[in-house]
Design a protein around this motif. Structure first.
Motif, mmCIF file in Angstrom:
data_model
loop_
_atom_site.group_PDB
_atom_site.id
_atom_site.type_symbol
_atom_site.label_atom_id
_atom_site.label_comp_id
_atom_site.label_asym_id
_atom_site.label_seq_id
_atom_site.Cartn_x
_atom_site.Cartn_y
_atom_site.Cartn_z
ATOM 1 N N ASN A 287 22.322 -90.129 -29.627
ATOM 2 C CA ASN A 287 22.185 -89.164 -29.291
ATOM 3 C C ASN A 287 22.451 -88.078 -28.379
ATOM 4 N N TYR A 288 22.377 -87.312 -29.983
ATOM 5 C CA TYR A 288 22.575 -85.528 -29.897
ATOM 6 C C TYR A 288 21.176 -85.301 -29.942
ATOM 7 N N PHE A 289 19.767 -86.184 -29.779
ATOM 8 C CA PHE A 289 18.376 -85.526 -29.469
ATOM 9 C C PHE A 289 17.723 -85.357 -27.718
ATOM 10 N N PRO A 290 17.523 -84.543 -27.721
ATOM 11 C CA PRO A 290 16.628 -84.941 -26.603
ATOM 12 C C PRO A 290 15.737 -85.199 -26.033
ATOM 13 N N TYR A 291 15.407 -86.732 -25.466
ATOM 14 C CA TYR A 291 14.605 -87.567 -25.948
ATOM 15 C C TYR A 291 13.439 -87.795 -24.132
ATOM 16 N N ASP A 292 12.122 -87.811 -24.647
ATOM 17 C CA ASP A 292 11.309 -87.984 -23.492
ATOM 18 C C ASP A 292 11.249 -89.053 -22.561
ATOM 19 N N TRP A 293 12.214 -89.654 -22.409
ATOM 20 C CA TRP A 293 12.215 -91.348 -21.711
ATOM 21 C C TRP A 293 11.799 -91.231 -20.418
ATOM 22 N N ASN A 304 17.256 -94.745 -15.200
ATOM 23 C CA ASN A 304 15.766 -95.105 -15.040
ATOM 24 C C ASN A 304 15.735 -96.112 -16.557
ATOM 25 N N SER A 305 15.815 -97.558 -17.164
ATOM 26 C CA SER A 305 15.587 -98.014 -18.022
ATOM 27 C C SER A 305 14.360 -98.923 -18.744
ATOM 28 N N THR A 306 13.903 -97.836 -20.004
ATOM 29 C CA THR A 306 13.394 -98.931 -20.466
ATOM 30 C C THR A 306 13.716 -100.267 -21.796
ATOM 31 N N VAL A 307 13.079 -100.811 -22.402
ATOM 32 C CA VAL A 307 13.153 -101.463 -23.137
ATOM 33 C C VAL A 307 12.356 -101.700 -24.170
ATOM 34 N N SER A 308 12.254 -101.447 -24.847
ATOM 35 C CA SER A 308 10.858 -102.477 -25.933
ATOM 36 C C SER A 308 11.645 -103.161 -27.245
ATOM 37 N N VAL A 309 10.964 -104.188 -27.738
ATOM 38 C CA VAL A 309 11.303 -104.190 -28.923
ATOM 39 C C VAL A 309 9.654 -104.324 -30.087
ATOM 40 N N MET A 310 10.640 -104.481 -31.278
ATOM 41 C CA MET A 310 10.031 -103.895 -32.517
ATOM 42 C C MET A 310 10.138 -104.163 -33.599
ATOM 43 N N PRO A 311 9.419 -104.273 -34.522
ATOM 44 C CA PRO A 311 10.502 -104.939 -35.683
ATOM 45 C C PRO A 311 11.221 -103.588 -36.658
ATOM 46 N N THR A 312 11.978 -104.129 -37.462
ATOM 47 C CA THR A 312 12.898 -103.213 -37.569
ATOM 48 C C THR A 312 12.406 -102.687 -39.467
ATOM 49 N N PRO A 313 11.837 -101.287 -39.308
ATOM 50 C CA PRO A 313 11.726 -101.006 -40.258
ATOM 51 C C PRO A 313 12.748 -100.754 -41.846
ATOM 52 N N SER A 635 3.497 -104.488 -31.546
ATOM 53 C CA SER A 635 3.624 -105.153 -32.746
ATOM 54 C C SER A 635 3.226 -104.786 -33.659
ATOM 55 N N SER A 636 3.992 -103.661 -34.330
ATOM 56 C CA SER A 636 4.037 -102.768 -34.841
ATOM 57 C C SER A 636 5.049 -101.448 -35.529
ATOM 58 N N PHE A 637 5.613 -101.439 -35.548
ATOM 59 C CA PHE A 637 6.994 -100.028 -35.887
ATOM 60 C C PHE A 637 5.901 -98.858 -35.736
ATOM 61 N N ASP A 638 4.751 -98.779 -35.970
ATOM 62 C CA ASP A 638 3.889 -97.398 -35.800
ATOM 63 C C ASP A 638 3.411 -96.937 -34.935
ATOM 64 N N GLN A 639 3.421 -98.251 -33.958
ATOM 65 C CA GLN A 639 2.598 -97.986 -32.437
ATOM 66 C C GLN A 639 3.895 -97.890 -31.617
ATOM 67 N N ALA A 640 5.245 -97.593 -31.987
ATOM 68 C CA ALA A 640 6.174 -97.471 -31.170
ATOM 69 C C ALA A 640 6.144 -95.826 -30.812
ATOM 70 N N THR A 642 6.624 -91.736 -30.916
ATOM 71 C CA THR A 642 7.401 -90.654 -31.894
ATOM 72 C C THR A 642 8.514 -90.323 -31.298
ATOM 73 N N ASP A 643 8.845 -90.659 -30.500
ATOM 74 C CA ASP A 643 10.742 -90.370 -29.833
ATOM 75 C C ASP A 643 11.562 -91.856 -30.176
ATOM 76 N N GLN A 644 10.802 -93.092 -30.107
ATOM 77 C CA GLN A 644 11.276 -93.660 -30.181
ATOM 78 C C GLN A 644 12.140 -94.345 -31.641
ATOM 79 N N ARG A 645 10.542 -94.251 -32.610
ATOM 80 C CA ARG A 645 11.147 -94.005 -34.235
ATOM 81 C C ARG A 645 11.902 -93.168 -34.972
ATOM 82 N N PHE A 646 11.846 -91.623 -34.114
ATOM 83 C CA PHE A 646 12.570 -91.214 -34.251
ATOM 84 C C PHE A 646 14.075 -91.049 -34.027
ATOM 85 N N SER A 647 13.859 -91.843 -32.880
ATOM 86 C CA SER A 647 15.757 -92.346 -32.605
ATOM 87 C C SER A 647 16.740 -93.548 -33.808
ATOM 88 N N VAL A 648 15.371 -94.161 -33.827
ATOM 89 C CA VAL A 648 15.870 -95.619 -34.586
ATOM 90 C C VAL A 648 15.668 -94.577 -36.417
#
Length: 704
Positions: A287-293, A304-313, A635-640, A642-648
């Motif tokens: 949560n240190y980083f700003p995200y464009d949710w 507002n809340s946004t929920v996504s399910v993605m593969p674990t790297p 379907s794939s982690f790469d399709q998440a 940019t902000d989602q992948r960086f937070s992961v």
């Protein structure tokens, strides 16, 4: 290089004319023949820790024997210890007393010593004379080489304690010393020998009393000096375990928008060591980083809340359920009036560059951010609390800045009194429907007055009911009470941040000022119920210190975290889909019928996310719900995004620093790969800095 002045002095005292110059020249050559590489502890045949060659020892011994029979030299040597001993007494603020025979008499009240005058013996026996000559040669060699030891070397002394009295093994400035007896038994006697006084003996007697028993030992130049004791107080906690959804399907926690952990981790890595595991709170790093949710459309719905399910790297058999919350961003023209009280620790421990000086610069930045009709007060505490600035409009900027600039450190830390005074001033200038906040800046404990964290918690809980919230900003290392900061910030409806640089101060107090100061929702809780028909196991990444009981979710009396204007909050679960083969917990033998009989409602959902919150001026919570279905899948982690992948990537880094099992086989290079690909827009360079921290951790941890 040998000191020319010292050599000239040696020439004057070493031998009478005509032979003294030759001896002095020989001695000079011997000194230059020191083996500079052999620096060792006190040992025979060394001077000031520098080992002498055999030739140098012989020449030195000859010079000292010559000196003993040189009458002019003796006269000079008698005067020097008198001056040295007198200086010792002056340093102890106890003037020396001179007897009628002009002999110095020690008058320490705690250890009176009768000093017998040195009288000339008719003619000592040959053995005694040789013994005295050897003793004088040794101490004079120490005296002479005192000035010849390189001053650039670490100058330390070692002491041991025996029988309650300190025995000095080595004197300061590299002077070689033999073990000193508890007290002199004769005039400047060394090892019980009564002999001719010498400068070095007087100095040894004085310094052995002046030195504290805890003085560190003189160490070789290449030996690392012991570090100062670290008194940081960090709350220890256990990493969240894996839960079986069938047995324990509900997860409940308070949101956390603090960022102190990330700054603390960064400070550690930049100082060259991996952070202590308990300083790493993964959610604060994420949560240190700003995200464009995606945020809400109006202030009537604070977030507002946004929920996504993605593969674990880091695990092909699990998935990540990513919960992103975005608070409503209050526009500057809509911001309510602010009534701020700066509560500043000016105790003696704040007298370091990264503490009070940095604090003053940080608060100057905040003053420049405020509107003209906002109000500022300043309270300091050190020994007792004092009001430096009564409530003053921000339009009087010069007056406020002068008050900040004039802060000086000194005293102990009376935090309780300071907090009470700060709340009093906040109430004095209270703004209805505005922002009323105490901003505590400190480096450590409240060591005077109410010091127990639970007592402070109760005090702050009482005051928050009046509408005055509290945020905490930590400065410096070595005395930081992070545990106290977390306790009072959580219970004061505020945030906790750690400021280690001026850039961090700008981020927290200028760039993030709206979210830091303006609360849009309080007591925000999250509860997730997992469907055992779809999810076998789950674990929450981070939020260990924010866990709540299941029943706390619907209890409006239970305090929780707050969201400020524009705040983004991210929570990530690692879930194991049923039948994936990645389960870590054996299935129950008799627990399947209830979920396998086809009669379960909403069987296609992964989970059901519920969020409770209160508006800042209300005491009854509201509820937001979000079902998580296959429509939320990526379907794939790469399709998440940019902000989602960086937070992961940040979540993986935090787990790696905590040495968790989940990321044990996931290297820093993989984290770098994800973060670099998801760097995206980085206007303030936060993500670039994160990449550098991953590289540092990789180097320090061996890319494990």
């Amino acid at each position: 290089m040998v000191d020319d002045n010292e050599l000239n002095r040696l020439r004057d005292i070493a031998a009478p004319a005509p032979a003294k110059d030759a001896k002095a020249r020989a001695f000079e050559a011997a000194l230059r023949a020191y083996d500079q590489e052999n620096i060792s502890a006190v040992s025979q045949g060394s001077v000031g820790g520098l080992r002498l060659t055999e030739r140098a020892q012989k020449l030195w011994s000859e010079i000292m024997q010559k000196k003993l029979i040189a009458t002019p030299a003796l006269a000079g040597l008698v005067a020097l210890p008198i001056a040295g001993y007198a200086t010792f007494h002056l340093l102890r603020e106890q003037p020396p007393k001179f007897g009628g025979d002009e002999k110095i008499t020690e008058t320490l009240a705690d250890k009176p010593t009768t000093v017998k005058p040195t009288t000339a013996e008719p003619k000592p026996a040959r053995g005694e004379l040789e013994k005295d000559k050897k003793a004088d040669a040794d101490v004079e060699s120490r005296d002479a080489t005192d000035a010849l030891v390189a001053p650039a070397s670490p100058q330390k002394s070692e002491s041991t304690v025996a029988g309650g009295a300190a025995q000095q093994n080595a004197l300061e400035r590299g002077v070689l010393a033999e073990p000193a007896p508890p007290a002199p038994t004769g005039e400047f006697a060394l090892d019980g020998a009564a002999s001719v006084p010498s400068t070095s003996r007087a100095r040894m007697a004085a310094e052995s009393k002046l030195m504290a028993p805890q003085q560190p030992a003189m160490a070789p130049a290449d030996q690392m000096l012991p570090q100062e004791e670290n008194r940081d107080r960090i709350e220890d906690f256990k990493t969240n375990p894996v839960h079986a959804a069938l047995e324990d399907p509900v997860s409940t926690f308070s949101i956390d928008v603090d960022t102190a952990s990330y700054s603390f981790v960064r400070s550690s890595l930049k100082q060259g060591y991996l952070p202590q595991a308990d300083t790493v709170r993964v959610e604060e790093m994420i949560n240190y980083f700003p995200y464009d949710w995606k945020g809400p459309d109006s202030a009537s719905t604070p977030f507002n809340s946004t929920v996504s399910v993605m593969p674990t790297p880091w695990n092909t058999q699990t998935r990540l359920m990513h919960v992103a919350i975005k608070g409503f961003d209050v526009k500057p023209t809509e911001q309510p009036k602010a009534n701020l009280v700066f509560l500043i620790d000016v105790s003696g421990s704040m007298d370091e560059p990264d503490k009070l000086p940095l604090l003053k610069s940080a608060f100057r930045l905040l003053v420049s951010k405020l509107k003209a009709d906002d109000t500022i007060s300043i309270v300091t505490y050190a020994g007792d609390a004092g009001t430096v600035l009564e409530p003053t409009k921000a339009s009087e900027k010069d007056k406020i800045l002068n008050a900040i600039d004039n802060l000086t450190p000194g005293g102990s830390t009376a935090g309780e009194a300071g907090i009470k005074e700060a709340y009093r001033l906040a109430q004095k200038s209270f703004v209805k429907d505005g922002v009323n906040r105490v901003m505590l800046a400190t480096d450590g404990d409240f060591n005077v007055g109410q010091t127990d964290d639970d007592d402070l918690k109760r005090l702050i809980e009482k005051e928050r009911k009046t509408g005055v919230f509290l945020s905490v900003f930590g400065f410096g290392r070595g005395n930081l009470n992070d545990q106290m900061m977390q306790t009072i910030a959580q219970n004061g409806n505020g945030t906790a941040a750690y400021i280690d640089t001026l850039a961090e101060a700008e981020k927290v107090l200028v760039e993030d000022a709206s979210s830091t100061l303006f609360t849009i929702a309080k007591d925000v809780k999250i509860q997730v119920e997992f469907n055992p028909n779809k999810v076998s196991e789950y674990r929450l990444i981070g939020y260990e210190t924010r866990a709540l009981n299941r029943e706390d979710f619907n209890n409006d009396r239970v305090d929780a975290g707050d969201i400020g204007s524009g705040h983004s909050v991210t929570a990530i679960y690692e879930i194991t889909p049923k039948g994936s083969g990645g389960e870590q917990i054996d299935a129950l033998r008799y627990g399947q019928a209830s979920v396998d009989n086809g009669g379960v409602a909403n069987a296609d959902e992964y989970a059901f996310v519920k969020i409770r919150y209160k508006l800042p001026d209300e005491d009854v919570s509201k509820l937001i719900t979000t079902p998580v279905t296959s429509a939320n899948e990526i379907s794939s982690f790469d399709q998440a995004s940019t902000d989602q992948r960086f937070s992961v990537a940040v979540a993986a880094f935090g787990q790696k620093l905590r040495d968790q099992d989940a990321t044990a086989k996931f290297g820093y290079d993989k984290i770098m790969e994800i973060a670099t690909a998801a760097r995206g827009a980085d206007p303030f360079g936060y993500r670039a800095e994160f990449l550098s921290l991953v590289r540092l951790a990789s180097a320090l941890g061996g890319n494990r």
